[in-house]
Write a protein that holds these residues in place. Structure first.
Motif, short mmCIF file in Angstrom:
data_model
loop_
_atom_site.label_atom_id
_atom_site.label_comp_id
_atom_site.label_asym_id
_atom_site.label_seq_id
_atom_site.Cartn_x
_atom_site.Cartn_y
_atom_site.Cartn_z
N ASN A 26 -1.54 0.73 -2.72
CA ASN A 26 -2.66 1.04 -3.80
C ASN A 26 -2.83 2.46 -3.87
N SER A 29 0.37 4.28 -5.73
CA SER A 29 0.35 3.71 -6.94
C SER A 29 -0.32 4.48 -7.98
N ASP A 30 -1.36 4.94 -7.35
CA ASP A 30 -2.34 5.66 -8.41
C ASP A 30 -1.77 6.88 -9.13
N PRO A 31 -1.50 7.19 -10.45
CA PRO A 31 -1.06 8.13 -11.03
C PRO A 31 -1.43 9.49 -10.74
N PRO A 37 6.03 8.34 -13.98
CA PRO A 37 5.86 7.19 -14.87
C PRO A 37 5.82 5.76 -13.88
N GLY A 38 5.19 4.80 -14.33
CA GLY A 38 4.85 3.75 -13.78
C GLY A 38 6.34 3.12 -13.10
N PHE A 39 7.41 3.12 -13.83
CA PHE A 39 8.56 2.35 -13.26
C PHE A 39 9.46 2.97 -12.08
N ARG A 41 7.05 5.16 -10.12
CA ARG A 41 5.96 5.28 -9.18
C ARG A 41 5.83 4.21 -8.39
N LYS A 42 5.85 2.99 -9.13
CA LYS A 42 5.61 1.67 -8.14
C LYS A 42 6.62 1.45 -7.20
#
Length: 341
Positions: A26, A29-31, A37-39, A41-42
């Motif tokens: 968690n 995963s926080d920007p 970018p999410g793709f 970062r996650k």
């Protein structure tokens, strides 16, 4: 009945060993922590949390297996609620953690059910940063659509009660040191330099201003600022706390560590400062090695939080309690809203 809800924000911490990996995931995963970018970062967050799980579990095991942060924060919430009892007919102080339970979404439902007339958002981060305060406030604004006028305290790096609590703690440790020469080290959680230079983040400026205020109030002659918790290959704010300890060893003085950016005991104080850096100080020959406790529920600090709530209800929002930014910073919410003008 006039109702007031106060929401205390903090990062949170795992309750036990099984929570460590999802807590870390968690977090990363926080920007606001990893600006990708999410793709990207996650999956990176999953990788980092998996690799760090075992070592983090070992550190939390030194504190009984989990973080004491929630318990500490609930005590602060109770003390603050008592101090605000005269402000409204019904006052309730809630806790919202960013990366573990109670999550922001959980607290949003509780506050909405309480149906307050006013909501004061009060981060337990004395200095404003995009990596802490801004992230918590963003999560709240995206989730809350309940009743009540919302007021926000963005920071309180030089609040009188916050300064007084630090000064009292330093004097207690100075008494333990006696006649031995000691240097006061204000140790703050570090951030990459890019957070300051690229985001216009006021964190470093506020840490420095708060340390100056404490040093002046305590009459300190030998003190410096350092930054802990540095990880990864990026350039972080410095000097690091280990570097400051090494300098103290070369200068032949002991140290009093002041966790200037923390209000509660947790892994960065109980493990990093009390165990890891204490061992380093011993190896370097730094003696004495003393550490001030965090303010927790010290009356002066709780009074500062109470005054911050009262000020927020009467003043512009978002706004600092006491002196805020010492300059213009792009990331400062007061600058963005025009409240600083």
């Amino acid at each position: 009945m006039a109702r007031l809800a106060v929401v205390l924000f903090n990062l949170g911490g795992p309750s036990g060993p099984a929570d460590v990996q999802p807590f870390l995931q968690n977090l990363f995963s926080d920007p606001a922590i990893i600006a990708l970018p999410g793709f990207l970062r996650k999956p990176l967050a999953r990788l980092i949390s998996s690799r760090r799980e075992a070592s983090a579990q070992a550190n939390y095991a030194l504190m009984g297996g989990g973080s004491p942060l929630l318990g500490e924060t609930l005590k602060q919430a109770g003390a603050l609620q008592d101090s605000l009892a005269d402000t409204r007919d019904d006052v309730r102080v809630f806790v919202a953690m960013r990366y573990w339970r109670p999550f922001t979404e959980d607290t949003v439902r509780e506050v909405a059910a309480f149906a307050p007339d006013d909501v004061v958002l009060l981060p337990l981060y004395p200095q404003y940063s995009t990596t802490t305060t801004a992230s918590s406030l963003k999560a709240w604004s995206e989730a809350y659509s309940g009743p009540g006028q919302v007021h926000t305290v963005c920071c309180y790096p030089e609040a009188d009660g916050w300064i007084a609590a630090q000064v009292a703690a330093i004097r207690t440790e100075q008494a333990k040191a006696g006649d031995q020469p000691v240097r006061v080290l204000f140790s703050a959680h570090g951030v990459p330099e890019s957070v300051i230079t690229r985001r216009g983040d006021p964190y470093q400026s506020q840490v420095e201003a708060g340390a100056v205020a404490v040093a002046q109030a305590a009459g300190l002659l030998d003190w410096s600022i350092c930054y802990q918790s540095r990880v990864g290959p990026m350039k972080w704010l410095g000097p690091s706390t280990p570097e400051a300890l090494d300098q103290a060893a070369r200068d032949g003085v002991g140290v009093i560590l002041v966790p200037i950016a923390f209000v509660s005991e947790h892994i960065e104080t109980l493990v990093e400062l009390d165990i890891e850096y204490a061992h380093l100080a011993r190896d370097l020959g730094v003696s004495p090695y003393l550490r001030c406790p965090t303010p927790s529920t010290e009356p002066a600090f709780i009074a500062a939080l109470s005054d911050a709530v009262r000020g927020a209800l009467a003043g512009p929002s978002p706004g600092p309690y006491g002196p805020g930014c010492r300059g213009r910073f792009d990331a400062c919410p007061c600058e963005q809203s025009g409240a600083a003008a």
